[in-house]
Design an enzyme around this catalytic site. Structure first.
Site, short mmCIF file in Angstrom:
data_model
loop_
_atom_site.label_atom_id
_atom_site.label_comp_id
_atom_site.label_asym_id
_atom_site.label_seq_id
_atom_site.Cartn_x
_atom_site.Cartn_y
_atom_site.Cartn_z
N ASP A 160 0.93 -1.47 0.12
CA ASP A 160 -0.08 -0.02 0.05
C ASP A 160 0.84 1.20 -0.06
O ASP A 160 2.06 1.24 0.32
CB ASP A 160 -0.71 0.07 1.25
CG ASP A 160 -1.93 -1.10 1.28
OD1 ASP A 160 -2.07 -1.64 0.31
OD2 ASP A 160 -2.72 -1.05 2.34
N TYR A 217 5.85 -10.16 6.98
CA TYR A 217 5.57 -8.41 7.14
C TYR A 217 5.86 -8.23 8.48
O TYR A 217 5.70 -9.07 9.53
CB TYR A 217 3.97 -8.27 6.96
CG TYR A 217 3.69 -8.02 5.77
CD1 TYR A 217 4.28 -6.87 4.95
CD2 TYR A 217 3.22 -8.86 4.89
CE1 TYR A 217 3.59 -6.53 3.58
CE2 TYR A 217 2.71 -8.97 3.71
CZ TYR A 217 3.00 -7.64 2.76
OH TYR A 217 2.51 -7.62 1.68
#
Lengths: 245, 245
Positions: A51, A109
């Protein structure tokens, strides 16, 4: 000739990984540089999107181009052309059956949390969370997420126009570590849906702040639909750490 | 009522501390915020300038305004209005005889050096120096600078339009430290002329890279004028660390 490249980037200034009209994306910048190097347009395929504002310690992409000077020289040539916010870390020639997205078996992540207020130098790279955060509760909530579950509650709302064949994912590892700088939450899974890692982090932090109960995590996993209990964490503290093949 | 404030800032986006027409400076941003808070224009006086791109861990400024809610509330109010790249760290009511610039007795700057190439996250905060840098030579060169000397060779050229009554300064401390992230060179003196700390760092690093001999440092100190041997280090790795009163 297929090249597998790894790169790190500071996502602050970018509209995310994915190429989009009229926005500066990491993919676009790399493709522009490859186009200059090879003197013809070159498309790259990333392991997945990140993102706007999300960083990467090790994103992976591949592209097809003949280059006779070896991986090290390719890295050097790309570094010389790229802005300092994007750094190619490695380039290796691979077989045509390698695909940065479809060959990936899992991803990790990490969310970097600053308890309290961050200083101007660390602020772009962390999520500021109230210092009252109970780390034991966060860790317990992360433990509930580990395993193979239907994570529909943690996927982006259908409004985003994304359809998944299945919303079942396998979180193989969820770990909390702490050093003098920050608290790091890391999540490894065989795949992440859109906004999933941000929703996972938002949820476990809300447990640690007493805004959600530990049992709410189970309720969410069982709900199989997105319900208002789930809040996505901001992009700023999120890093794509590694893609595994 | 006089307020002494300390602040840190990420100088990357700013044209330096000092207010200038048509450029975004740290001083301007703070004055704009004070103007909003006090609903009338407010000027601030900093301890000194920092160049474009230079950071501060603790810059000091003062201003005169009545405020009845105490230092902590002032810090909170300013933090709420300032961008994250500038952070007010403290605000203390002081006597009218305090002056952020004229009351200062010494300052400490630090240069952060990355040996080799920096990653995208550290790049804005360090000076990339070839990994062949000889730290023992850098340290020896720093040792030659300590003491009371005429630093004319390390002041900005006269072209900058700056005149000094005296170019003698006293460097009370020059230290090299190293951690896993970077090599830090710190210089403390009773005052720094324009570009002086950047010229000092540029010189000792050139000694460490073998581009200058150790004895060239003495030659420079004796020359009492700027000669082409002196190269200023880039702004990016420089931090104003502390102002002493």
């Amino acid at each position: 000739m297929r090249w597998k490249c790894t790169c790190s980037y500071d996502g602050t200034e970018y509209a995310g990984w994915q190429k989009q009209p009229n926005k500066l994306s990491v993919q676009q910048v790399i493709e522009d540089v490859l186009g200059k190097l090879f003197k013809s347009p070159a498309g790259i395929q990333g392991s997945g999107r990140t993102d706007a504002g999300v960083h990467a310690l090790e994103q992976v992409f591949h592209f097809d181009r003949d280059w006779k000077h070896g991986g090290e020289a390719l890295v050097k040539a790309l570094r010389a052309l790229l802005p300092k916010s994007i750094r190619v870390e490695s380039a290796v020639a691979v077989g045509d059956d390698f695909h940065s997205r479809f060959s990936a078996v899992s991803k990790r992540y990490q969310y970097r949390l600053k308890l309290g207020e961050a200083d101007p130098f660390r602020w772009p790279y962390c999520w500021e969370v109230p210092a009252s955060l109970n780390l034991n509760l966060v860790e317990a909530a992360m433990g509930r997420l580990v395993g193979k579950h239907d994570f529909a509650a943690f996927a982006a709302s259908r409004g985003a126009g994304l359809e998944y064949e299945s919303t079942v994912r396998h979180i193989t590892n969820a770990r909390l570590t702490q050093d003098s700088e920050c608290v790091t939450l890391s999540f490894q899974a065989d795949g992440f849906m859109y906004k999933m890692v941000r929703s996972l982090a938002g949820t476990v932090v809300n447990v640690g702040l007493g805004r959600l109960a530990l049992d709410d995590v189970d309720t969410l996993l069982e709900s199989k639909e997105r319900i208002p209990l789930v809040q996505a964490a901001p992009a700023r503290g999120l890093f794509l750490e590694k893609v595994f093949y």
